[in-house]
Design an enzyme around this catalytic site. Sequence first.
Site, PDB file in Angstrom:
ATOM      1  N   TRP A  21      -7.751   7.745 -13.069  1.00 20.86           N
ATOM      2  CA  TRP A  21      -6.828   8.823 -13.437  1.00 20.86           C
ATOM      3  C   TRP A  21      -6.255   8.593 -14.823  1.00 20.86           C
ATOM      4  O   TRP A  21      -6.059   9.541 -15.591  1.00 20.86           O
ATOM      5  CB  TRP A  21      -5.695   8.905 -12.414  1.00 20.86           C
ATOM      6  CG  TRP A  21      -4.683   9.978 -12.717  1.00 20.86           C
ATOM      7  CD1 TRP A  21      -4.730  11.278 -12.306  1.00 20.86           C
ATOM      8  CD2 TRP A  21      -3.485   9.854 -13.502  1.00 20.86           C
ATOM      9  NE1 TRP A  21      -3.637  11.967 -12.791  1.00 20.86           N
ATOM     10  CE2 TRP A  21      -2.863  11.115 -13.527  1.00 20.86           C
ATOM     11  CE3 TRP A  21      -2.888   8.798 -14.191  1.00 20.86           C
ATOM     12  CZ2 TRP A  21      -1.670  11.347 -14.205  1.00 20.86           C
ATOM     13  CZ3 TRP A  21      -1.700   9.029 -14.868  1.00 20.86           C
ATOM     14  CH2 TRP A  21      -1.095  10.285 -14.864  1.00 20.86           C
ATOM     15  N   HIS A  22      -5.981   7.343 -15.175  1.00 14.38           N
ATOM     16  CA  HIS A  22      -5.359   7.053 -16.460  1.00 14.38           C
ATOM     17  C   HIS A  22      -6.291   7.266 -17.645  1.00 14.38           C
ATOM     18  O   HIS A  22      -5.815   7.462 -18.769  1.00 14.38           O
ATOM     19  CB  HIS A  22      -4.817   5.620 -16.475  1.00 14.38           C
ATOM     20  CG  HIS A  22      -3.480   5.491 -15.824  1.00 14.38           C
ATOM     21  ND1 HIS A  22      -3.330   5.310 -14.468  1.00 14.38           N
ATOM     22  CD2 HIS A  22      -2.215   5.548 -16.328  1.00 14.38           C
ATOM     23  CE1 HIS A  22      -2.042   5.246 -14.170  1.00 14.38           C
ATOM     24  NE2 HIS A  22      -1.344   5.398 -15.277  1.00 14.38           N
ATOM     25  N   GLY A  23      -7.563   7.219 -17.437  1.00 10.64           N
ATOM     26  CA  GLY A  23      -8.446   7.463 -18.571  1.00 10.64           C
ATOM     27  C   GLY A  23      -9.901   7.188 -18.256  1.00 10.64           C
ATOM     28  O   GLY A  23     -10.233   6.425 -17.340  1.00 10.64           O
TER      29      GLY A  23
END
Length: 469
Positions: free
Chosen positions: A316-318
């Site tokens: 989700w963060h990258g």
Amino acid sequence: MVFSSTVFLFAFLPLLFLFYFMAAEKWRNYVLLIFSLVFYAWGEPKFLPVMIILVMLDYIFAICIGRTEKIQRKKIYVAATVVSNLGLLGYYKYTKFVLENVNVFLQKNITIPDIVLPIGISFFTFQAMSYVLDVYRGDAKVQKNPFYVLLYVSLFPQLVAGPIVRYQTVEEEIVSRKTTAADFSEGLERFIIGFGKKIIISNNAAVVVDNIFGASKIDASMAWLAVIGYGLQIYFDFSAYSDMAIGLGRILGFHFKENFDFPYISQSATEFWRRWHISLSSWFRDYVYIPLGGNRKGVKRQIFNMFVVWALTGIWHGAAWTYIVWGLYFFVLLVLEKYVLHSFLEKLPRIVRHLYFFFCINISWALFRGEDLSQAWWVVKHMLRMHVTTDGWAMTNMYLHQYGLYLVLGVIFCAPVYRILKEKMSKVKAEKTRILLQGINYAGLLVLFFVSILYLVNSSYNPFIYFRF
């Protein structure tokens, strides 16, 4: 548009307040919706239709769920919601990453499309999706007014960098709300504090971090300074945005839940994730971990569920291996704390537990900040070697001399210093003394705001880290 910009502070916000508070109560939602859409479209107008179409799809799916009694049909609409939201997120955020890795691992030569990531897509897709899921689970009522659903998702304070607001949290306030004098005062105070955290501490810590991570040679002192600085940068960047979002929401009559609770006073990774990015942690808990079975199906299944959650948290963060490894790092750490280290850690002195957490969290930030796994390991290696060179120590001293004050301020305000002072102030029995202290507090906030403005005008670094997520 960002909160910490002169356009937002001296044009957008005054105009919003003027039109919003002058409008009759029945028109305020529409004023707020228009300004929210302008806020999002300011930098990337071409992505505004993408968000609107997605929200309208979720609005329709929720209506369909509310109108049918058949469980199978409800599940079909839920599946359509998940596919449309995650499909959009996957296309914009992960297509390039997937194709790049296909080319590397399968030795293909697929052309990589130039896909621009819409600002805040990770936040507004999760928020829109949670609305439909809550309707399906009976935790929220179907909203029949499409403009209210669009307002919920596009509400500018939390639109592009959180917190991830659940519809059930603002369900009643979307329909009807009022701003009291206390709300306005507390909201403005919260906004100013967040603004100062971002401009004064985070932006200055970023200079140290960027310079060291961009250096060709470092030693242990530089590596530790960079990683500690990044821990301060990302906390005072992200929590500042949440502070400003919560403050602006309060001014407008919304009461968003807290997103940070002084995470660096934690004594374990487990405690850290109860205090850091609370809205994301609770989102994955409620919509992934618990539906997978949580801790109800035995140890092996619980560990698998934790693996899924933390792999997804990293992703989700990258779209990069550094984020995936970062997520799996916390998976391993949390499993160890839960099943191996728990009783051992409880017996240790408090200061030792803090030192344990300090070491673990800084290793994680090296992984998170690295441009790739190679650079992340390069920094971690220097941290663990503890080898200090003359040149490296000289550079460390130079950065500490120039930016040490901001780092010290960051360390101090990682603890709930201001909250404790306010609590003590509220307990003062002498009314005149209490009024005097309150006046000093307001004067201090005014000084903080003007000092922050001066820093803003002279700063060349200003974007929020989580905008790219």
